[in-house]
Design an enzyme around this catalytic site. Structure first.
Site, PDB file in Angstrom:
ATOM      1  N   GLU A 155       0.816  -1.221   0.000  1.00 17.14           N
ATOM      2  CA  GLU A 155       0.000   0.000   0.000  1.00 17.14           C
ATOM      3  C   GLU A 155       0.850   1.273   0.000  1.00 17.14           C
ATOM      4  O   GLU A 155       0.846   2.060   0.959  1.00 17.14           O
ATOM      5  CB  GLU A 155      -0.969  -0.009   1.183  1.00 17.14           C
ATOM      6  CG  GLU A 155      -1.986  -1.120   1.075  1.00 17.14           C
ATOM      7  CD  GLU A 155      -3.131  -1.021   2.069  1.00 17.14           C
ATOM      8  OE1 GLU A 155      -2.945  -0.391   3.112  1.00 17.14           O
ATOM      9  OE2 GLU A 155      -4.208  -1.562   1.766  1.00 17.14           O
ATOM     10  N   GLU A 312      -6.501  -8.535  -0.852  1.00 13.93           N
ATOM     11  CA  GLU A 312      -6.818  -8.425   0.572  1.00 13.93           C
ATOM     12  C   GLU A 312      -8.287  -8.098   0.739  1.00 13.93           C
ATOM     13  O   GLU A 312      -8.830  -7.247   0.010  1.00 13.93           O
ATOM     14  CB  GLU A 312      -6.034  -7.281   1.225  1.00 13.93           C
ATOM     15  CG  GLU A 312      -4.643  -7.591   1.655  1.00 13.93           C
ATOM     16  CD  GLU A 312      -4.050  -6.419   2.436  1.00 13.93           C
ATOM     17  OE1 GLU A 312      -4.783  -5.748   3.185  1.00 13.93           O
ATOM     18  OE2 GLU A 312      -2.851  -6.171   2.269  1.00 13.93           O
TER      19      GLU A 312
HETATM   20  C1  GLA Z   1      -4.344  -2.976   4.564  1.00 16.66           C
HETATM   21  C2  GLA Z   1      -2.923  -3.470   4.727  1.00 16.66           C
HETATM   22  C3  GLA Z   1      -2.814  -4.671   5.613  1.00 16.66           C
HETATM   23  C4  GLA Z   1      -3.703  -4.543   6.825  1.00 16.66           C
HETATM   24  C5  GLA Z   1      -5.104  -4.342   6.352  1.00 16.66           C
HETATM   25  C6  GLA Z   1      -6.064  -4.301   7.504  1.00 16.66           C
HETATM   26  O1  GLA Z   1      -4.985  -3.409   3.470  1.00 16.66           O
HETATM   27  O2  GLA Z   1      -2.311  -3.750   3.496  1.00 16.66           O
HETATM   28  O3  GLA Z   1      -1.474  -4.808   5.996  1.00 16.66           O
HETATM   29  O4  GLA Z   1      -3.307  -3.477   7.598  1.00 16.66           O
HETATM   30  O5  GLA Z   1      -5.181  -3.121   5.672  1.00 16.66           O
HETATM   31  O6  GLA Z   1      -7.331  -4.086   7.077  1.00 16.66           O
END
Ligand code: GLA
Length: 662
Positions: A155, A312
């Protein structure tokens, strides 16, 4: 429908699994993990995301052995590895020794070590360190048979305001404009006496301490920040490309996260992946959040015109929302099916095992604090895993929509910074999703594209609030409509060029030829105010409400299809249609809500015979998507609904999803 090669030809199936953090757990737990993974149908695990300190506890001292074991263990159990580079979380020794690698905030204060993605995008040292760690990983695991995908960092996001970044920005501006005269002209700096006489006078703009008034500058700063992330990614991923040319590369995106323009990454990523955590914070829960998610899925599929991956999501709840309301039965499966329906090559989660401590100990996981087998979440996740396995036929397939909605990052930036016609939120994103909903409700597949993309592969292109017309876009719209396309745009469109300079409409307006109108002025209503509009439907007139923005415009050569019926502009045009070449162009003068848009686009679908994935009509909030030989019917409401599919009448529970042969 079109079929593309799988993400990784050694792994031609849908991916099911998620972030796995073995460094938090004992080896005994690892063994339990793989047993549970097999039970759940997990076939991919993302490792290493925040593992830098576990791989290099001191500068130049490496401890890869535990990761070797994890690779072998996963491989022995038929689970592929998505290997992350760990740059999102630098070790403390690195921040201590090289404090200049830490991020500087907008108030020009350097942050302390901690949290994550807390580094200086422009730091030469940090770039070198991140690339060198990537190189070590590629050398060590590049030939491991379990390695299926590179997950570069995590991210990417945020801005850095260090002096190093300022100098890099000035350099970037120098390349872009060549001379200060050109930059001053593009920024209209004569206003408020902001003319620059030396490059070094250029400061980084933004709250709380610096200039926010030069919109060409704030826009370029956003472009630069987004570019800095890309250039960082290029350096970090270069060793991976060089050493493992056959392993695909991605980084996980955050939906429509404002600071990173994903369209500019199109040629650098082998596939787009993104992290989806819908809010579900309002009551009734659901439909609108799920439509917003569908919009993003469609966008990530559209960027490369091929499948993407939901890398994710959470099988239960996210810990950052005001209420950690549990996902109601079926919701988790619905999200997975929705992603796959829209072109995801699987459904992955954050995270496999819920941590016992720190920031995300409350965040939902496959295996929670109460354990795996026997828990509600694990049982549902296993059901999802089983269903995902059955859908292997859809791998590689994408639909080829006839409709595109334009959602453009640079346009969003320009609208956001513009000090008018309303202060604060202009709801560009929401408006685009509302237009999208008009098609979504009819099960009409859509692409979501930015204004730089070709239009000619579509029959209908809808570009709400296209405030910024980049060079060539007006001509592209003309060619699209002349060639038979249907183009729709709205109030606030075509106002400024790529530097946020307003077009001199007294001389000419770039969209006049195709739309047959010229905007005169815009009425920005108070949030609670409403105006009335009447549409000429051909069978009498129907009335609708308008809100927030009402454009008043001259009609120079278009058919008027609707009028304002209240306010001092009662009787003036509010909606026009112009036939141009073989196509037509529509202009919607006021912000209207769902009922108007849904009816307008239902009319389009009928008149133009747009392709629907389900021809029978469904209740609001229920939609169908075809992918390959499967038809996914998704009930995005809290109610039980009935759908007619061919001869069959099917009951779908609240938040239910069913998959039928297409
Ligand atoms: C993001 C991050 C993860 C985690 C999730 C939690 O997508 O990439 O590492 O922190 O949020 O929702």
């Amino acid at each position: 429908m079109k079929q593309h090669p799988p993400i990784n030809s050694h792994f031609p199936t849908l991916w099911f699994g998620g972030d796995y953090n073995p460094e938090q757990w004992s080896k005994e737990t690892w063994l339990e993990d793989v047993e549970l993974m097999k039970q759940a149908g997990v076939n991919a695990a993302t490792v290493g995301v925040f593992s830098w300190v576990s791989l290099e506890p001191e500068e130049g001292v490496y401890t890869f052995e535990w990761l070797d074991e994890v690779f072998d263990l996963l491989h022995a159990n038929g689970i592929h590895v998505v290997l992350a580079t760990p740059s999102a979380a630098p070790p403390a020794w690195l921040s201590k020794k090289y404090p200049e690698t830490l991020r500087t905030d907008a108030n020009r204060q350097r942050r302390h070590h901690g949290n994550r993605v807390n580094f200086n995008w422009s730091s030469k040292i940090y770039r070198e360190k991140a690339a060198s760690m990537a190189e070590m990983l590629a050398n060590r695991y590049g030939n491991h048979p379990a390695l299926a995908l590179w997950h570069v960092s995590n991210e990417y996001g945020g801005e850095d305001y260090s002096e190093e970044s300022r100098l890099a920005f000035i350099d970037w501006l120098g390349t872009k404009y060549g001379t200060l005269d050109r930059l001053n002209a593009a920024y209209w700096t004569a206003f408020w006496g902001h003319t620059y006489t030396d490059w070094d006078q250029i400061d980084l703009p933004g709250y709380p301490i610096a200039d926010t008034s030069i919109h060409g500058l704030t826009l370029d700063w956003k472009r630069f920040c987004s570019y800095q992330m890309l250039s960082f990614f290029r350096e970090e991923s270069a060793p991976l490309r060089r050493i493992t040319p056959n392993v695909p590369i991605t980084t996980n995106m955050m939906g429509t996260y404002e600071a990173l323009d994903p369209w500019k990454w199109k040629d650098d990523l082998d596939l787009f992946t993104w992290d989806s955590y819908p809010g579900f914070q309002s009551h009734p829960v659901g439909t609108w959040e799920l439509i917003k998610v569908a919009f993003v899925h469609d966008m990530y599929r559209s960027i490369k015109q091929k499948p993407f991956l939901l890398i994710e999501s959470t099988p239960s709840s996210s810990n950052w929302y005001s209420s950690m309301r549990l996902k109601r039965p079926n919701m988790h499966k619905l999200e997975a099916m929705q992603a796959i329906a829209h072109g995801s090559e699987g459904s992955m989660y954050f995270q496999w095992r819920q941590s016992r401590g720190s920031q995300e100990k409350w965040h939902g996981a496959f295996v929670g604090h109460a354990g795996g087998t026997g828990t509600r979440v694990f049982t549902e996740a296993c059901e999802v895993g089983a269903q995902v396995k059955e859908l292997a036929d859809v791998v590689g397939w994408t639909s080829e929509p006839e409709v595109a909605i334009v959602y453009d990052w640079e346009n969003a930036w320009a609208l956001k910074d513009s000090c008018g016609p309303v202060v604060g939120e202009k709801d560009y994103h929401r408006t685009c999703v509302e237009h999208y909903r008009g098609f979504w409700e009819q099960s009409i597949p859509c692409d979501v594209i930015d204004s730089d993309q070709p239009f000619d592969r579509y029959r209908v292109v809808v570009a709400p609030m296209l405030y910024m017309l980049k060079p060539g876009v007006a001509e592209k719209i003309e060619a699209f409509v002349a060639g038979g396309g249907v183009f729709v745009t709205t109030y606030l469109s075509g106002m400024v060029d790529e530097n946020d300079l307003v077009f001199d409409r007294q001389k000419s307006w770039p969209l006049e030829k195709v739309l047959g109108i010229v905007p005169e002025e815009i009425d920005a209503l108070f949030p609670e105010e409403r105006v009335h509009l009447a549409l000429d439907s051909g069978e009498g007139s129907e009335s609708y409400e308008g809100e927030r923005f009402c454009e008043l415009f001259w009609v120079t050569d278009a058919g008027v299809r609707g009028y304002y019926t209240s306010e001092f502009y009662s009787g003036k045009p509010a909606l026009t249609q112009k036939f141009f070449g073989a196509g037509e162009a529509w202009y919607i003068g006021a912000r209207t809500r769902d009922s108007f848009l849904e009816e307008l686009y239902a009319g389009f679908a009928y008149r133009l015979g747009l392709r629907k994935d389900l021809t029978s009509s469904t209740s609001r909030g229920v939609m169908a998507v075809q992918r390959g030989n499967k038809l996914f019917v998704l009930n995005c409401t809290e109610e039980v609904e009935f759908v007619a599919v061919g001869e069959q009448g099917i009951e779908i529970p609240a938040f239910g999803s069913i998959v039928l042969p297409a």
